[in-house]
Design an enzyme around this catalytic site. Structure first.
Site, PDB file in Angstrom:
ATOM      1  N   LYS A  85       0.847  -1.194   0.000  1.00 41.26           N
ATOM      2  CA  LYS A  85       0.000   0.000   0.000  1.00 41.26           C
ATOM      3  C   LYS A  85       0.880   1.239   0.000  1.00 41.26           C
ATOM      4  O   LYS A  85       1.880   1.298   0.727  1.00 41.26           O
ATOM      5  CB  LYS A  85      -0.905  -0.021   1.233  1.00 41.26           C
ATOM      6  CG  LYS A  85      -1.873   1.147   1.304  1.00 41.26           C
ATOM      7  CD  LYS A  85      -2.724   1.050   2.563  1.00 41.26           C
ATOM      8  CE  LYS A  85      -3.778   2.144   2.624  1.00 41.26           C
ATOM      9  NZ  LYS A  85      -4.608   2.036   3.845  1.00 41.26           N
ATOM     10  N   SER A 160      -9.399   2.086   3.009  1.00 39.90           N
ATOM     11  CA  SER A 160      -8.554   2.774   2.064  1.00 39.90           C
ATOM     12  C   SER A 160      -7.559   1.858   1.333  1.00 39.90           C
ATOM     13  O   SER A 160      -6.980   2.267   0.322  1.00 39.90           O
ATOM     14  CB  SER A 160      -7.765   3.871   2.779  1.00 39.90           C
ATOM     15  OG  SER A 160      -6.999   3.335   3.825  1.00 39.90           O
ATOM     16  N   SER A 184      -9.545  -0.164   7.285  1.00 48.20           N
ATOM     17  CA  SER A 184      -9.006  -0.095   5.925  1.00 48.20           C
ATOM     18  C   SER A 184      -8.347  -1.351   5.394  1.00 48.20           C
ATOM     19  O   SER A 184      -8.034  -1.409   4.209  1.00 48.20           O
ATOM     20  CB  SER A 184      -8.013   1.057   5.814  1.00 48.20           C
ATOM     21  OG  SER A 184      -8.714   2.249   5.638  1.00 48.20           O
TER      22      SER A 184
HETATM   23  N1  GLN Z   1     -12.803   4.660   6.547  1.00 46.14           N
HETATM   24  C1  GLN Z   1     -12.150   5.107   7.738  1.00 46.14           C
HETATM   25  C2  GLN Z   1     -11.693   6.539   7.547  1.00 46.14           C
HETATM   26  O1  GLN Z   1     -12.012   7.097   6.573  1.00 46.14           O
HETATM   27  C3  GLN Z   1     -11.003   4.200   8.085  1.00 46.14           C
HETATM   28  C4  GLN Z   1      -9.829   4.398   7.205  1.00 46.14           C
HETATM   29  C5  GLN Z   1      -8.625   3.589   7.617  1.00 46.14           C
HETATM   30  O2  GLN Z   1      -8.728   2.589   8.311  1.00 46.14           O
HETATM   31  N2  GLN Z   1      -7.475   4.080   7.229  1.00 46.14           N
HETATM   32  O3  GLN Z   1     -11.067   7.099   8.359  1.00 46.14           O
END
Ligand code: GLN
Length: 491
Positions: A85, A160, A184
């Site tokens: 990632k 993400s 994410s």
């Molecule tokens: N969807 C959540 C956010 O927007 C979690 C994102 C993540 O785990 N990086 O913060």
């Protein structure tokens, strides 16, 4: 050998050792598959084919020497391709965090998790797409491109870590690194029908993971099975003096047994995770999986996590607050994008204005507000107190049960653009994943079915701090009896 891209990571490691396939051939096979599928899926922000082939040639040499004298030490993952990632630093490879502000950032060092895997012998194919600074649930917040869900190109892959999930689901890589601050790793794993592990907070060092919410961030794995996930996780976990929150807790050998029953395992089912509004097929598939585990001898216990409903507001105060502090370093002066101006303040304002996308700006504003004098106690302070209550819910539950079973998401993968106009609707996608991050406990997502439209459904198991082993073993046993995880999207 048939199509090597369809083998599991565990099988690939064995094939490499036996010399049934060379790392170069394997790497080329994946690069060719990426060439063919990437125009449709858009999972990568940077591809590093030359570096990958160099690493592969070196791996082949190491394997060749080792086969002559197997008493030598062989790095455990020698020659195995992975993808990373684009929120994790890899030395010499562009790392953007899905943001324009880091468009040309080439880190001079590798994240500990990445370095450990390089030391274990992996081949790195490229960096995968992410919502900007990991803020999002769909990869639609990436400044560069929207990744498509391999099961249906009109759907999001989740986020993400959507690029990583799409890459593994479409067999453009056998394994991927992701990060999980509020879901994410698990949510994209569920949307793409792969297995995703978010370890205990502090289990895998955060050094070199570009910070979002520092008290929540964790580095995780996306894989095609629990066994594959365990293999990669094994070589990332463990203490690191470079990260103050990395815990000095011994790392067991995650050797999963081909155990064909679940006797002795107590599974908690929290009523707060089976609420109205959740897609019927998701609830049904998760309940079926729990029944299947019961059939294998597990004991199922109804439990309550009473503060679950506060996880969403608590997270969306704490994460933006920490983000607003972490993102203050992008000032246009030290690194990243710069929009020149003779006036220092204007330079910073213009650089940040041009470099950050709308969601990141929204979070910075929310977080700065929550931390400002006069509001700190009412928002950030209060959220921290409620976070403690959420954590205590888990502690109490784990006196009664060994793992907690729940859906990962209220629905299967939504349509690209569906939540464009409504950030709150997007935040609501995270209701079932946020609590594990707030409590710091590990969570494992894995496929348990498909909905009527052929989209994968995920289930998650959450466990005690540092007890990833129980989660992985339970999912592995389940995967010995089911084939959801072996199904592949067709192109
Ligand atoms: N969807 C959540 C956010 O927007 C979690 C994102 C993540 O785990 N990086 O913060």
């Amino acid at each position: 050998m048939g199509n090597v891209c369809t083998l599991s990571a565990v099988e690939l490691c064995q094939a490499l050792r036996k010399g049934e396939v060379s790392s170069r051939a394997l790497t080329r096979a994946y690069l060719e598959r990426i060439d063919a599928l990437e125009p449709k899926l858009q999972a990568f922000l940077t591809l590093t084919p030359d570096l990958a082939l160099q690493q592969a040639d070196l791996a082949d040499q190491v394997l060749f020497e080792w086969r002559k004298d197997t008493a030598r030490l062989l790095p455990p993952l020698t020659g195995l391709p992975i993808v990373i990632k684009d929120l994790l630093c890899q030395r010499g490879v562009r790392t953007t965090c899905g943001s324009r502000i880091l468009e040309n950032f080439i880190p001079p060092y590798s994240a500990t998790a990445v370095q450990r895997l390089l030391d274990a012998g992996v081949v790195t194919l490229g960096k995968t797409n992410t919502d900007e600074f990991a803020m999002g649930s769909s990869t639609e917040n990436s400044a560069y491109q929207i990744t498509r869900n391999p099961w249906n190109l009109t759907r999001v892959p989740g986020g993400s870590s959507g690029g990583s999930a799409a890459a593994v689901a479409s067999a453009m890589a056998p394994l991927a690194l992701g990060t999980d601050t509020g879901g994410s790793v698990r949510q994209p794993a569920a949307f793409c029908g792969v297995t995703g592990l978010k370890p205990t907070y502090g289990r895998v060092p955060r050094y070199g993971l570009i910070a979002y919410g520092s008290s929540l961030d964790s580095v995780g794995v996306l894989a095609r099975s629990a066994a594959d996930a365990a293999m990669l996780f094994q070589h990332m976990a463990g203490y690191d003096p470079l990260d103050a929150s990395a815990m000095d807790v011994p790392v067991p050998r995650y050797s999963l047994q081909d155990k064909r029953d679940m006797r002795g395992l107590r599974i908690g089912v929290p009523e707060q995770y089976f609420i109205t509004g959740i897609q019927h097929e998701v609830e049904q598939a998760v309940r079926n999986a729990i029944t299947a585990m019961q059939g294998l001898g597990a004991e199922v216990v109804e439990i309550s996590l009473p503060h679950t409903k506060y996880a969403l507001p608590v997270y969306y105060l704490i994460a933006p607050a920490e983000a607003s502090a972490n993102l203050a370093r992008y000032d246009g002066v030290r690194f990243g994008l710069r929009v020149d101006d003779p006036n220092m303040t204007a330079l910073t304002r213009k650089s940040r204005g041009a470099g950050f996308g709308p969601e990141v700006k929204r979070r910075i504003m929310l977080g700065t507000y929550a931390l400002s004098a006069g509001y700190y106690d009412a928002y950030y302070g209060q959220a921290q107190k409620v976070r403690t209550l959420i954590k205590q819910d888990f502690e109490k539950a784990f006196e009664q049960v060994d793992v907690i079973a729940a859906p990962v998401t209220p629905s299967t993968a939504f349509k690209i653009g569906e939540h464009n106009e409504d950030p709150l609707a997007m935040y609501l996608e995270d209701v079932f994943t946020l609590p594990a991050n707030l409590a710091g406990v590990p969570g494992l997502a894995f496929p348990v079915g498909f909905d009527g439209e052929g989209l994968p459904i995920g289930m998650q198991l959450m466990g005690r701090h540092f007890d990833e082993q129980t989660l992985l073993q339970a999912a592995h046993t389940y995967q010995l009896f089911t084939d959801w995880h072996t199904r592949r999207p067709e192109f």
